[in-house]
Write a protein that holds these residues in place. Structure first.
Motif, short mmCIF file in Angstrom:
data_model
loop_
_atom_site.label_atom_id
_atom_site.label_comp_id
_atom_site.label_asym_id
_atom_site.label_seq_id
_atom_site.Cartn_x
_atom_site.Cartn_y
_atom_site.Cartn_z
N GLU A 129 35.51 -12.63 -32.10
CA GLU A 129 34.98 -14.06 -32.22
C GLU A 129 33.66 -14.13 -32.76
O GLU A 129 33.30 -14.95 -33.51
CB GLU A 129 35.14 -14.66 -30.93
N ALA A 130 32.71 -13.16 -32.42
CA ALA A 130 31.47 -13.34 -32.44
C ALA A 130 31.23 -12.87 -34.19
O ALA A 130 30.43 -13.63 -35.05
CB ALA A 130 30.38 -12.29 -31.84
N PHE A 131 32.11 -12.03 -34.62
CA PHE A 131 32.10 -11.56 -35.92
C PHE A 131 32.51 -12.66 -36.95
O PHE A 131 31.95 -12.99 -38.07
CB PHE A 131 33.02 -10.59 -36.12
N LEU A 132 33.50 -13.34 -36.46
CA LEU A 132 34.04 -14.42 -37.27
C LEU A 132 33.13 -15.71 -37.27
O LEU A 132 33.12 -16.33 -38.36
CB LEU A 132 35.53 -14.97 -36.76
N GLN A 133 32.31 -16.00 -36.31
CA GLN A 133 31.46 -16.90 -36.25
C GLN A 133 30.26 -16.58 -37.29
O GLN A 133 29.96 -17.61 -38.15
CB GLN A 133 30.75 -17.25 -35.00
N LYS A 134 29.98 -15.30 -37.32
CA LYS A 134 28.80 -15.22 -38.25
C LYS A 134 29.36 -15.05 -39.85
O LYS A 134 28.86 -15.47 -40.76
CB LYS A 134 28.36 -13.77 -38.05
N ASP A 135 30.62 -14.62 -39.77
CA ASP A 135 31.23 -14.75 -41.06
C ASP A 135 31.49 -16.37 -41.77
O ASP A 135 31.21 -16.71 -42.96
CB ASP A 135 32.74 -14.36 -40.93
N TYR A 136 31.83 -17.24 -40.68
CA TYR A 136 31.69 -18.61 -41.20
C TYR A 136 30.46 -19.00 -41.66
O TYR A 136 30.41 -19.84 -42.72
CB TYR A 136 32.21 -19.35 -40.09
N GLU A 137 29.60 -18.46 -40.79
CA GLU A 137 28.18 -19.18 -41.10
C GLU A 137 27.50 -18.56 -42.45
O GLU A 137 27.01 -19.28 -43.31
CB GLU A 137 27.13 -18.60 -39.97
N ASP A 138 27.93 -17.31 -42.70
CA ASP A 138 27.47 -16.67 -43.95
C ASP A 138 28.17 -17.29 -45.16
O ASP A 138 27.44 -17.35 -46.27
CB ASP A 138 27.99 -15.31 -43.98
N ARG A 139 29.43 -17.54 -44.83
CA ARG A 139 30.24 -18.26 -46.00
C ARG A 139 29.65 -19.59 -46.36
O ARG A 139 29.56 -20.04 -47.41
CB ARG A 139 31.95 -18.08 -45.92
N GLN A 140 29.47 -20.41 -45.41
CA GLN A 140 29.14 -21.68 -45.36
C GLN A 140 27.64 -21.81 -46.17
O GLN A 140 27.20 -22.57 -47.11
CB GLN A 140 29.03 -22.28 -44.23
N ARG A 141 26.69 -20.61 -45.79
CA ARG A 141 25.41 -20.53 -46.25
C ARG A 141 25.66 -20.32 -47.83
O ARG A 141 24.82 -20.85 -48.65
CB ARG A 141 24.67 -19.39 -45.44
N HIS A 142 26.64 -19.51 -48.36
CA HIS A 142 26.72 -19.12 -49.81
C HIS A 142 27.72 -20.22 -50.39
O HIS A 142 28.17 -19.98 -51.49
CB HIS A 142 27.27 -17.66 -49.96
N SER A 143 27.97 -21.15 -49.93
CA SER A 143 28.98 -22.40 -50.33
C SER A 143 30.14 -21.68 -51.00
O SER A 143 30.76 -21.91 -51.88
CB SER A 143 28.19 -22.80 -51.66
N GLU A 144 30.75 -20.80 -49.82
CA GLU A 144 32.15 -20.36 -50.08
C GLU A 144 33.35 -21.08 -49.36
O GLU A 144 34.26 -20.59 -49.38
CB GLU A 144 32.10 -18.99 -49.73
N LEU A 145 33.03 -22.22 -48.71
CA LEU A 145 33.86 -22.86 -47.93
C LEU A 145 34.20 -24.24 -48.40
O LEU A 145 35.41 -24.77 -48.31
CB LEU A 145 33.49 -22.89 -46.57
N ARG A 146 33.20 -25.00 -48.84
CA ARG A 146 33.39 -26.49 -49.38
C ARG A 146 34.57 -26.66 -50.25
O ARG A 146 34.58 -25.93 -51.08
CB ARG A 146 32.14 -27.11 -49.60
N ASP A 147 35.46 -27.48 -50.22
CA ASP A 147 36.41 -27.72 -50.86
C ASP A 147 37.41 -26.54 -51.34
O ASP A 147 38.06 -26.54 -52.38
CB ASP A 147 36.04 -28.42 -52.22
N ARG A 148 37.37 -25.42 -50.41
CA ARG A 148 38.33 -24.47 -50.80
C ARG A 148 39.53 -24.33 -49.99
O ARG A 148 39.58 -24.77 -48.75
CB ARG A 148 37.54 -23.14 -50.23
N VAL A 149 40.66 -24.17 -50.74
CA VAL A 149 41.99 -23.94 -49.96
C VAL A 149 42.39 -22.50 -50.14
O VAL A 149 42.07 -21.85 -51.16
CB VAL A 149 42.93 -24.77 -50.48
N ARG A 150 42.88 -21.88 -48.96
CA ARG A 150 43.05 -20.44 -48.84
C ARG A 150 44.29 -20.11 -48.07
O ARG A 150 44.79 -20.86 -47.36
CB ARG A 150 41.92 -19.57 -48.18
#
Length: 212
Positions: A105-126
């Motif tokens: 869970e901690a790993f995924l939370q950090k992954d989420y924050e890293d992706r958000q920081r690098h604009s890898e989540l907004r308007d993305r469908v996966r």
């Protein structure tokens, strides 16, 4: 007179024995009540999905097919972003919390924050899907012991940005699964998703026709 005293002593002895017996029986009854009260009301038994042939195994042993199904379903739900990765990914992590180990869970939370920081989540469908012909087999589930496994998932990862395809890769994800019998109401599998056991491996297109 002596005979009367002897009879009285015998009666006293019998009363003492009777009292001790009653106390012992009472203690045993309370002990049985405690055992019955604390004994689990349900017992999880893993049944192999293919019952065409007889199967004998210890009741606590988890079949490889069950471990694979848990790993695949959990990983697929984590990576199902139907509208916007910014909201969907975070919601998925929260919804699947009962199935995740604390470290994962901690790993995924950090992954989420890293992706958000690098604009890898907004308007993305996966979405992630099994590669045809690369589904479950016993070889894909590595048994370390009765409480720990590694599942090799060969999946296609499809990602879109505003309806435009930006990623389609074939990847082998080595997923760590552990026994985590904490709350059967929230996690009926009795298993825990422990994220990656090693770095995911990108597959070449030519490999998809081979079964490994």
């Amino acid at each position: 007179m002596s005979r009367l005293k002897s009879e009285l002593k015998n009666k006293d002895r019998q009363l003492t024995v009777a009292k001790i017996s009653v106390i012992c029986i009472t203690v045993i009854c309370f002990a049985l009540i405690f055992v019955i009260y604390t004994f689990p009301s349900t017992l999880r038994i893993f049944i192999p999905p293919d019952m065409r042939a007889a199967s004998q195994r210890p009741w606590w042993e988890v079949p490889p097919a069950t471990v694979y199904a848990f790993a695949y379903q959990t990983f697929q739900q984590l990576n199902r972003w139907t509208l916007d990765g910014t909201n969907d990914y975070e919601k998925n992590i929260t919804a699947l919390k009962p199935y995740l180990t604390p470290s994962c869970e901690a790993f995924l939370q950090k992954d989420y924050e890293d992706r958000q920081r690098h604009s890898e989540l907004r308007d993305r469908v996966r979405g992630v899907y099994e590669i045809p012909g690369r589904g479950f087999s016993d070889e894909r589930v590595i048994i370390h012991n009765q409480d720990s496994w590694t599942v090799n998932l060969d999946l296609s990862v499809d990602e879109y940005y505003k309806d435009e395809p930006v990623k389609r890769v074939l990847t082998r994800f080595p997923i760590s699964i552990v026994r985590m019998d904490v709350d059967s109401q929230r996690n009926p599998w009795g298993l825990g998703f422990n994220c990656y056991s090693s770095i995911p491996l990108r597959l070449e297109a030519s490999e998809t026709g081979e079964k490994k």
